[in-house]
Design a protein around this motif. Structure first.
Motif, PDB file in Angstrom:
ATOM      1  N   PRO A 108     -26.380  45.970  -9.024  1.00  0.00           N
ATOM      2  CA  PRO A 108     -24.882  45.669  -9.267  1.00  0.00           C
ATOM      3  C   PRO A 108     -24.594  44.335  -8.737  1.00  0.00           C
ATOM      4  CG  PRO A 108     -24.965  47.745  -8.482  1.00  0.00           C
ATOM      5  CD  PRO A 108     -26.376  47.278  -8.327  1.00  0.00           C
ATOM      6  N   VAL A 109     -25.138  43.964  -7.861  1.00  0.00           N
ATOM      7  CA  VAL A 109     -24.879  42.289  -7.229  1.00  0.00           C
ATOM      8  C   VAL A 109     -25.478  41.412  -8.278  1.00  0.00           C
ATOM      9  CG1 VAL A 109     -25.442  40.819  -5.329  1.00  0.00           C
ATOM     10  CG2 VAL A 109     -24.759  43.443  -4.586  1.00  0.00           C
ATOM     11  N   ALA A 110     -26.581  41.728  -8.586  1.00  0.00           N
ATOM     12  CA  ALA A 110     -27.454  40.857  -9.605  1.00  0.00           C
ATOM     13  C   ALA A 110     -26.627  40.493 -10.639  1.00  0.00           C
ATOM     14  CB  ALA A 110     -29.045  41.452  -9.877  1.00  0.00           C
ATOM     15  N   GLU A 111     -26.160  41.694 -11.312  1.00  0.00           N
ATOM     16  CA  GLU A 111     -25.129  41.628 -12.575  1.00  0.00           C
ATOM     17  C   GLU A 111     -23.986  40.869 -12.338  1.00  0.00           C
ATOM     18  OE1 GLU A 111     -25.915  46.188 -14.696  1.00  0.00           O
ATOM     19  OE2 GLU A 111     -24.499  46.018 -12.985  1.00  0.00           O
ATOM     20  N   GLN A 112     -23.543  41.223 -11.252  1.00  0.00           N
ATOM     21  CA  GLN A 112     -22.013  40.277 -10.886  1.00  0.00           C
ATOM     22  C   GLN A 112     -22.287  38.701 -10.938  1.00  0.00           C
ATOM     23  OE1 GLN A 112     -20.820  40.936  -6.784  1.00  0.00           O
ATOM     24  NE2 GLN A 112     -18.493  40.860  -7.696  1.00  0.00           N
ATOM     25  N   VAL A 113     -23.511  38.254 -10.178  1.00  0.00           N
ATOM     26  CA  VAL A 113     -23.892  37.067 -10.059  1.00  0.00           C
ATOM     27  C   VAL A 113     -24.635  36.296 -11.353  1.00  0.00           C
ATOM     28  CG1 VAL A 113     -23.639  37.291  -7.455  1.00  0.00           C
ATOM     29  CG2 VAL A 113     -25.969  37.472  -8.668  1.00  0.00           C
ATOM     30  N   GLY A 114     -25.175  37.226 -12.033  1.00  0.00           N
ATOM     31  CA  GLY A 114     -25.865  36.762 -13.432  1.00  0.00           C
ATOM     32  C   GLY A 114     -27.335  36.236 -13.088  1.00  0.00           C
ATOM     33  N   ILE A 115     -28.021  37.254 -12.268  1.00  0.00           N
ATOM     34  CA  ILE A 115     -29.382  37.001 -11.975  1.00  0.00           C
ATOM     35  C   ILE A 115     -30.046  38.306 -12.666  1.00  0.00           C
ATOM     36  CG2 ILE A 115     -31.224  37.151 -10.216  1.00  0.00           C
ATOM     37  CD1 ILE A 115     -29.763  35.112  -8.542  1.00  0.00           C
ATOM     38  N   ASN A 116     -31.201  38.045 -13.022  1.00  0.00           N
ATOM     39  CA  ASN A 116     -32.172  39.025 -13.244  1.00  0.00           C
ATOM     40  C   ASN A 116     -33.080  39.280 -12.162  1.00  0.00           C
ATOM     41  OD1 ASN A 116     -31.322  39.584 -16.115  1.00  0.00           O
ATOM     42  ND2 ASN A 116     -32.267  37.914 -16.982  1.00  0.00           N
ATOM     43  N   ILE A 117     -33.331  40.304 -11.833  1.00  0.00           N
ATOM     44  CA  ILE A 117     -34.508  40.515 -10.810  1.00  0.00           C
ATOM     45  C   ILE A 117     -35.576  41.355 -11.535  1.00  0.00           C
ATOM     46  CG2 ILE A 117     -32.861  40.542  -8.811  1.00  0.00           C
ATOM     47  CD1 ILE A 117     -33.294  43.532  -8.936  1.00  0.00           C
ATOM     48  N   CYS A 118     -36.739  41.005 -11.040  1.00  0.00           N
ATOM     49  CA  CYS A 118     -37.827  41.427 -11.767  1.00  0.00           C
ATOM     50  C   CYS A 118     -39.101  41.967 -10.829  1.00  0.00           C
ATOM     51  CB  CYS A 118     -38.267  40.647 -12.864  1.00  0.00           C
ATOM     52  SG  CYS A 118     -38.323  38.845 -12.453  1.00  0.00           S
ATOM     53  N   ALA A 119     -39.342  43.262 -11.142  1.00  0.00           N
ATOM     54  CA  ALA A 119     -40.434  43.722 -10.257  1.00  0.00           C
ATOM     55  C   ALA A 119     -42.145  43.533 -10.468  1.00  0.00           C
ATOM     56  CB  ALA A 119     -40.515  45.404 -10.142  1.00  0.00           C
ATOM     57  N   HIS A 120     -42.839  42.814  -9.592  1.00  0.00           N
ATOM     58  CA  HIS A 120     -44.118  42.460  -9.907  1.00  0.00           C
ATOM     59  C   HIS A 120     -45.044  43.804  -9.860  1.00  0.00           C
ATOM     60  CE1 HIS A 120     -48.091  41.253  -9.249  1.00  0.00           C
ATOM     61  NE2 HIS A 120     -47.644  39.880  -9.767  1.00  0.00           N
ATOM     62  N   PRO A 121     -45.949  44.088 -10.729  1.00  0.00           N
ATOM     63  CA  PRO A 121     -46.659  45.160 -10.544  1.00  0.00           C
ATOM     64  C   PRO A 121     -47.498  45.124  -9.321  1.00  0.00           C
ATOM     65  CG  PRO A 121     -47.556  43.824 -12.330  1.00  0.00           C
ATOM     66  CD  PRO A 121     -46.440  43.352 -11.930  1.00  0.00           C
ATOM     67  N   ASP A 122     -48.117  46.429  -9.097  1.00  0.00           N
ATOM     68  CA  ASP A 122     -49.180  46.543  -8.031  1.00  0.00           C
ATOM     69  C   ASP A 122     -50.358  45.658  -8.387  1.00  0.00           C
ATOM     70  OD1 ASP A 122     -47.323  48.483  -6.679  1.00  0.00           O
ATOM     71  OD2 ASP A 122     -48.396  50.123  -8.052  1.00  0.00           O
ATOM     72  N   ASP A 123     -50.944  45.208  -7.234  1.00  0.00           N
ATOM     73  CA  ASP A 123     -52.189  44.517  -7.566  1.00  0.00           C
ATOM     74  C   ASP A 123     -53.344  44.657  -6.391  1.00  0.00           C
ATOM     75  OD1 ASP A 123     -53.844  42.524  -8.164  1.00  0.00           O
ATOM     76  OD2 ASP A 123     -52.775  40.824  -7.905  1.00  0.00           O
ATOM     77  N   PRO A 124     -54.288  45.333  -6.706  1.00  0.00           N
ATOM     78  CA  PRO A 124     -54.731  45.916  -7.783  1.00  0.00           C
ATOM     79  C   PRO A 124     -53.786  47.198  -7.938  1.00  0.00           C
ATOM     80  CG  PRO A 124     -56.327  46.399  -6.264  1.00  0.00           C
ATOM     81  CD  PRO A 124     -55.318  45.564  -5.694  1.00  0.00           C
ATOM     82  N   PRO A 125     -53.812  47.721  -9.361  1.00  0.00           N
ATOM     83  CA  PRO A 125     -52.800  48.797  -9.916  1.00  0.00           C
ATOM     84  C   PRO A 125     -53.186  50.185  -9.428  1.00  0.00           C
ATOM     85  CG  PRO A 125     -53.995  48.068 -11.722  1.00  0.00           C
ATOM     86  CD  PRO A 125     -54.499  47.228 -10.585  1.00  0.00           C
ATOM     87  N   TRP A 126     -53.451  50.530  -8.124  1.00  0.00           N
ATOM     88  CA  TRP A 126     -53.999  51.915  -7.860  1.00  0.00           C
ATOM     89  C   TRP A 126     -53.795  52.067  -6.453  1.00  0.00           C
ATOM     90  CZ3 TRP A 126     -57.905  49.195 -10.773  1.00  0.00           C
ATOM     91  CH2 TRP A 126     -58.902  48.242  -9.794  1.00  0.00           C
ATOM     92  N   PRO A 127     -53.489  53.376  -5.738  1.00  0.00           N
ATOM     93  CA  PRO A 127     -53.568  53.393  -4.394  1.00  0.00           C
ATOM     94  C   PRO A 127     -54.485  52.686  -3.404  1.00  0.00           C
ATOM     95  CG  PRO A 127     -53.023  55.484  -5.756  1.00  0.00           C
ATOM     96  CD  PRO A 127     -53.698  54.455  -6.774  1.00  0.00           C
ATOM     97  N   LEU A 128     -54.067  52.223  -2.322  1.00  0.00           N
ATOM     98  CA  LEU A 128     -55.058  51.628  -1.428  1.00  0.00           C
ATOM     99  C   LEU A 128     -54.795  51.988  -0.012  1.00  0.00           C
ATOM    100  CD1 LEU A 128     -54.700  47.708  -2.380  1.00  0.00           C
ATOM    101  CD2 LEU A 128     -56.524  49.226  -3.012  1.00  0.00           C
ATOM    102  N   LEU A 129     -55.764  52.300   0.620  1.00  0.00           N
ATOM    103  CA  LEU A 129     -55.865  52.591   2.059  1.00  0.00           C
ATOM    104  C   LEU A 129     -55.023  54.089   2.250  1.00  0.00           C
ATOM    105  CD1 LEU A 129     -55.475  49.091   3.782  1.00  0.00           C
ATOM    106  CD2 LEU A 129     -57.551  50.330   3.105  1.00  0.00           C
ATOM    107  N   GLY A 130     -54.727  54.671   1.241  1.00  0.00           N
ATOM    108  CA  GLY A 130     -53.929  56.163   1.435  1.00  0.00           C
ATOM    109  C   GLY A 130     -52.566  55.729   1.274  1.00  0.00           C
ATOM    110  N   LEU A 131     -52.309  54.428   0.667  1.00  0.00           N
ATOM    111  CA  LEU A 131     -50.726  54.058   0.712  1.00  0.00           C
ATOM    112  C   LEU A 131     -50.655  54.451  -1.003  1.00  0.00           C
ATOM    113  CD1 LEU A 131     -50.919  50.866   2.251  1.00  0.00           C
ATOM    114  CD2 LEU A 131     -49.427  52.876   2.940  1.00  0.00           C
TER     115      LEU A 131
END
Length: 399
Positions: free
Chosen positions: A221-244
């Protein structure tokens, strides 16, 4: 697309002027020296804008405003950190920024076993060697229960590798895998990494996904209000690591995130290199289906050394590797044309040539790993050539 270039600030051995000469029209940067969780000071934001303008370009995209481990685990000062993250958005918007990238990877950002692995023609590239990583997990980090997380044949191969590791190889793996965000001074010793991993006890993928949704419910909602697009970067590499757990590795992961907070301001950093490390990710199809919510693009290519997940891979030249880069760019150009027809202010999607191989003078420059001057110049030139060809009036994709 808008051609941008990542710059790590005044200590970066590749300058803003270098980026301009390479053909970039904008800069992707961040204030890496500000502690994670703090509000970015307005004078520091203004200083970074001035540094970039002095090199002849403008600051287009922030990558990234780090999301603290407290937010991801919902422990400690997590609520205050969300408030601070939102305030940083307001200040960035006031300075003219309209795109902010972030990631929600637990503990580790992008993870590689080798930062300057030698390719077939003597260039240097980043690499993820799966058996070496498993050897680190089981025998160097000695994570409890690690051996049970891998097939027996892979664990056996890791044991054989570890048996002949030199002290320098053990040190390199510990340093490379424990590195923090690119450009930051953060990083973990083995003991610190073990402590961080322990904070995720009891947090599985479903719970981490709920924490991401809670975070987005506050900041979007803050991003909408101030006119910013937020964008999530994918996991790298794209699979679980170290039990996480990892929760942004597939199209289904992204769809869950986008549907949970259905605002245009909540979007995707479409990284073809990260997502391309999985053989079950169809990058051109994903680009087309997620297109409306793609706000930032990283274009790079990887060569997988197996079709299973996880697998070993290395960062190849931008038009080589397993991803059909021409088809991806065609999908993005089609989306830009659609946005222009709608009259959207964000019709031009910022892209950057992500990473690159060290070639020619890069081999002695020793810039930030993955971010050479000439290797990225080559990549940007190739990507611009594809875009120019696909945008030609005789083809009309980007018309």
């Amino acid at each position: 697309m808008r051609h941008t270039w990542r710059w790590f600030g005044p200590l970066d051995r590749v300058t803003v002027q270098d980026a301009a000469q390479a053909g970039a029209t904008g800069i992707v940067s961040a204030l890496h020296h500000i502690p994670t969780g703090d509000v970015w000071p307005q004078d520091e934001i203004a200083k970074r804008h001035a540094e970039i303008r002095a090199g002849g370009l403008v600051w287009d995209v922030v990558e990234s405003v780090p999301v603290s481990e407290d937010i991801k685990t919902q422990r400690g000062d997590w609520r205050a950190h969300i408030v601070n993250w939102s305030e940083t958005l307001r200040r960035l918007a006031g300075s003219g920024i309209r795109t902010v990238c972030y990631n929600f990877m637990p503990v580790l950002d992008w993870t590689r076993t080798d930062l300057r692995w030698e390719t077939r023609h003597g260039a240097r590239a980043m690499r993820f060697d799966l058996p070496d990583f498993v050897a680190f997990d089981i025998h160097i980090l000695q994570r409890p229960g690690a051996a049970e997380d891998y097939p027996a044949a892979l664990a056996d191969e890791a044991a054989r590798r570890f048996a002949v590791f030199s002290d320098s190889r053990i040190a390199d793996l510990s340093r490379n895998i424990g590195a923090g965000l690119p450009g930051s001074a953060d990083g973990y010793t083995l003991d610190q990494l073990r402590e961080r991993l322990a904070t995720y006890a009891g947090i599985d993928a479903d719970r981490l996904r709920r924490h991401l949704t809670d975070f987005l419910a506050e900041v979007v909602p803050v991003a909408e209000q101030v006119g910013i697009n937020i964008c999530a970067h994918p996991d790298d590499p794209p699979w679980p690591l170290l039990g996480l757990p990892r929760i942004l590795s597939t199209e289904g992961d992204y769809r869950a995130m986008l549907d949970a907070v259905p605002s245009r301001a909540n979007g995707v950093t479409f990284c073809t290199g990260s997502l391309g490390a999985r053989s079950d990710n169809d990058l051109p199809a994903m680009a087309a289906r997620l297109a409306e919510r793609i706000h930032f693009v990283h274009l790079r290519n990887v060569t997988r050394e197996g079709e299973e997940t996880p697998c070993s891979f290395f960062e190849d030249e931008h038009l080589e590797g397993g991803t059909d880069m021409v088809a991806v760019i065609a999908a993005l150009l089609a989306e830009e044309a659609r946005r222009r027809a709608e009259g959207r202010a964000d019709a031009e999607i910022p892209m950057r040539p992500d990473h690159g191989q060290d070639i020619l003078d890069d081999l002695t420059r020793m810039a930030q790993p993955g971010y050479p001057a000439i290797g990225r110049l080559k990549g940007l030139a190739e990507l611009r050539g594809v875009e120019r060809a696909l945008s030609h009036p005789r083809l009309g994709i980007g018309a």
